[in-house]
Design an enzyme around this catalytic site. Structure first.
Site, PDB file in Angstrom:
ATOM      1  N   SER A   1     -48.597  95.214  66.422  1.00  0.00           N
ATOM      2  CA  SER A   1     -48.373  96.030  65.228  1.00  0.00           C
ATOM      3  C   SER A   1     -47.039  96.759  65.349  1.00  0.00           C
ATOM      4  O   SER A   1     -46.376  97.025  64.346  1.00  0.00           O
ATOM      5  CB  SER A   1     -49.506  97.046  65.058  1.00  0.00           C
ATOM      6  OG  SER A   1     -49.495  98.019  66.083  1.00  0.00           O
TER       7      SER A   1
ATOM      8  N   ASP B   1     -42.174  89.579  71.167  1.00  0.00           N
ATOM      9  CA  ASP B   1     -42.927  90.007  69.980  1.00  0.00           C
ATOM     10  C   ASP B   1     -42.052  89.960  68.731  1.00  0.00           C
ATOM     11  O   ASP B   1     -42.457  89.448  67.682  1.00  0.00           O
ATOM     12  CB  ASP B   1     -43.427  91.449  70.143  1.00  0.00           C
ATOM     13  CG  ASP B   1     -44.419  91.582  71.281  1.00  0.00           C
ATOM     14  OD1 ASP B   1     -44.780  90.551  71.869  1.00  0.00           O
ATOM     15  OD2 ASP B   1     -44.810  92.726  71.579  1.00  0.00           O
TER      16      ASP B   1
ATOM     17  N   HIS C   1     -46.171  87.958  80.118  1.00  0.00           N
ATOM     18  CA  HIS C   1     -45.362  88.763  81.043  1.00  0.00           C
ATOM     19  C   HIS C   1     -44.162  87.962  81.547  1.00  0.00           C
ATOM     20  O   HIS C   1     -43.704  88.176  82.663  1.00  0.00           O
ATOM     21  CB  HIS C   1     -46.199  89.279  82.229  1.00  0.00           C
ATOM     22  CG  HIS C   1     -47.045  90.469  81.865  1.00  0.00           C
ATOM     23  ND1 HIS C   1     -46.567  91.757  81.907  1.00  0.00           N
ATOM     24  CD2 HIS C   1     -48.324  90.561  81.439  1.00  0.00           C
ATOM     25  CE1 HIS C   1     -47.531  92.596  81.530  1.00  0.00           C
ATOM     26  NE2 HIS C   1     -48.608  91.894  81.234  1.00  0.00           N
TER      27      HIS C   1
HETATM   28  P1  ADP Z   1     -49.461  96.768  69.560  1.00  0.00           P
HETATM   29  O1  ADP Z   1     -48.034  96.506  69.271  1.00  0.00           O
HETATM   30  O2  ADP Z   1     -50.065  95.759  70.482  1.00  0.00           O
HETATM   31  O3  ADP Z   1     -50.317  96.955  68.346  1.00  0.00           O
HETATM   32  P2  ADP Z   1     -48.333  99.145  70.692  1.00  0.00           P
HETATM   33  O4  ADP Z   1     -48.881 100.175  71.615  1.00  0.00           O
HETATM   34  O5  ADP Z   1     -47.108  98.417  71.116  1.00  0.00           O
HETATM   35  O6  ADP Z   1     -49.529  98.133  70.367  1.00  0.00           O
HETATM   36  O7  ADP Z   1     -48.011  99.797  69.289  1.00  0.00           O
HETATM   37  C1  ADP Z   1     -49.010 100.539  68.621  1.00  0.00           C
HETATM   38  C2  ADP Z   1     -48.391 101.814  68.067  1.00  0.00           C
HETATM   39  O8  ADP Z   1     -47.441 101.483  67.037  1.00  0.00           O
HETATM   40  C3  ADP Z   1     -49.402 102.695  67.389  1.00  0.00           C
HETATM   41  O9  ADP Z   1     -50.024 103.558  68.317  1.00  0.00           O
HETATM   42  C4  ADP Z   1     -48.540 103.452  66.378  1.00  0.00           C
HETATM   43  O10 ADP Z   1     -47.870 104.524  67.021  1.00  0.00           O
HETATM   44  C5  ADP Z   1     -47.488 102.432  65.998  1.00  0.00           C
HETATM   45  N1  ADP Z   1     -47.844 101.708  64.766  1.00  0.00           N
HETATM   46  C6  ADP Z   1     -48.022 100.378  64.635  1.00  0.00           C
HETATM   47  N2  ADP Z   1     -48.299 100.034  63.362  1.00  0.00           N
HETATM   48  C7  ADP Z   1     -48.308 101.170  62.661  1.00  0.00           C
HETATM   49  C8  ADP Z   1     -48.536 101.490  61.281  1.00  0.00           C
HETATM   50  N3  ADP Z   1     -48.825 100.546  60.376  1.00  0.00           N
HETATM   51  N4  ADP Z   1     -48.473 102.793  60.928  1.00  0.00           N
HETATM   52  C9  ADP Z   1     -48.175 103.741  61.822  1.00  0.00           C
HETATM   53  N5  ADP Z   1     -47.941 103.509  63.122  1.00  0.00           N
HETATM   54  C10 ADP Z   1     -48.011 102.247  63.556  1.00  0.00           C
HETATM   55 MG    MG Z   2     -46.415  96.528  70.691  1.00  0.00          MG
END
Ligand code: ADP
Ligand code: MG
Length: 381
Positions: free
Chosen positions: A116, A161, A19
């Site tokens: 992700s 990130d 943060h």
């Molecule tokens: P984090 O970044 O910690 O994984 P976030 O809430 O920031 O969590 O992002 C997750 C969201 O990103 C998922 O709910 C989806 O909408 C999108 N996302 C991430 N990777 C993919 C993927 N490979 N295919 C489709 N959507 C994805």
């Molecule tokens: Mg994220």
């Protein structure tokens, strides 16, 4: 087919400095050996087709135009397609783009705090710039990916990130300074050479579905816990007359009257100091001391910043009890993942103790796996 290009983009774990990015402070994340693969092929029209296979085998598909823009009514900000669409839109500000077919395949759990989302946006920006023949420097790739999340999806993330996912390297961690115009520095973080493992404990609690516990006597703000903390930090900085809260000195804690803002500032102040101490331990390969810093970071995030949750606290406590040198929640909090720095010989015992504790509490088993610092976004074919 020979006109298909392939990019590999890792997720990231933030070692310490939580943060801080949106507060103008440093973080020490590293790219991990779990990643998203992006295959891209140029089309003759203006369509963008995206197929995505998720780690659990689920398949998704989205279609939109290459000229997609926020609020143009074609892709909703709530839809997963907002991430690739945001990346296309952000890169479109740099130069003309062809329509493309994009095939995504991920071994990165979604919503686990392993970023992700940055893997996806950095991956689409990189792959699309590649086929479009646009020369975009890595730092700009990271910033465009951030813009996709901020201005298309509406997620108010900092730049950490995207920097980690772009600049990661095997055996090293990335030192991010959000106020710098230069590419980030790196520090050695060679786990194998020290017979250590870095375990990720994915709680299975999706951070985006939880909002912060409201401070006593006040209603929760919209935008979830992350947005709420960001707003609190902005208020504290404004009261102190600072543009960024990470610049606060010790006097800030005396000057702030609101106990909530004081606690938030206490975290930002001490976490900034912990990053400096952690960088020293990494330089000296003093992992015992690093472990102590990680656990102290967790306590601060739990008690002062109030972004932990029972699942994260139990994971951290069990990991330390099981022999970890240190452990903490990583990422935004309210779910997602914890990390534990563990002597390799104790990795199994730590995993079993965490699983046992979850089981005794009647919680779904967490996913526990080792990660190591890996290369950032790069083309593989
Ligand atoms: P984090 O970044 O910690 O994984 P976030 O809430 O920031 O969590 O992002 C997750 C969201 O990103 C998922 O709910 C989806 O909408 C999108 N996302 C991430 N990777 C993919 C993927 N490979 N295919 C489709 N959507 C994805
Ligand atoms: Mg994220």
């Amino acid at each position: 087919m020979d006109d298909v290009r392939t990019w590999q983009v890792p997720g990231r774990v933030n070692l310490v400095g939580e943060h801080l990015d949106y507060n103008g402070g440093p973080s020490v994340p590293f790219a991990i050996d779990r990643f998203l693969t992006v295959k891209v092929r140029r089309r003759d029209d203006d369509a963008v087709n995206v197929w995505s296979t998720l780690p659990d085998g689920t398949r998704e598909r989205a279609t939109f135009g290459i000229g997609v823009a926020p609020d143009d009514g074609t892709v909703s900000a709530d839809d997963w397609a907002a991430y690739p669409a945001g990346a296309v839109w952000a890169l479109g500000t740099v130069g003309p783009l062809p329509g493309v077919d994009l095939v995504l395949e991920s071994t990165l759990p979604l919503g686990s705090g392993l970023s992700s989302s940055a893997a996806l946006t950095v991956g689409v920006v990189s792959a699309l710039a590649d086929v479009a023949g646009l020369d975009v420097a890595p730092l700009q790739v990271a910033r465009l990916a951030q813009r996709a999340e901020n201005d298309f999806v509406g997620a108010p993330t900092g730049l950490m990130d995207q920097l980690a996912v772009t600049f990661g390297r095997a055996g090293e961690a990335v030192v991010t300074d959000p106020l710098s115009d230069d590419a980030p520095a790196r520090v050695p973080f060679d786990l194998a050479a020290a017979d250590l493992a870095l375990l990720v404990i994915a709680t299975g609690v999706d951070h985006s579905h939880r909002s912060a516990p409201a401070a006593q006597g006040s209603a929760p703000l919209p935008g979830g816990g992350y947005g709420e903390r960001r707003a609190e930090c902005e208020r504290a900085a404004a009261e102190l007359g600072l543009d960024h809260l990470a610049k606060a000195g010790l006097d800030a804690l005396v000057r702030l009257e609101d106990p909530v803002l004081r606690r938030r500032t206490q975290h930002v102040f001490t976490e900034t100091a912990r990053v400096k101490a952690a960088l020293r331990t990494l330089g000296e390969a003093d992992f015992e001391q690093l472990g102590t810093i990680l656990t102290a970071s967790h306590v601060s995030l739990r008690d002062d910043f109030e972004v932990s949750c029972a699942e994260l606290d139990v994971a951290v406590e069990a990991a330390v009890e099981g022999g970890a040198l240190g452990a903490r929640m990583t990422g935004g909090g309210f779910g997602g993942s914890a990390i534990a720095l563990v002597p390799q010989t104790k990795a199994r015992a730590v995993r079993e103790l965490v699983e046992q504790r979850y089981d005794a509490l009647g919680w779904k088993a967490p996913e526990v796996f080792a990660v190591r610092p890996a290369a950032g976004a790069h083309r593989t074919a």
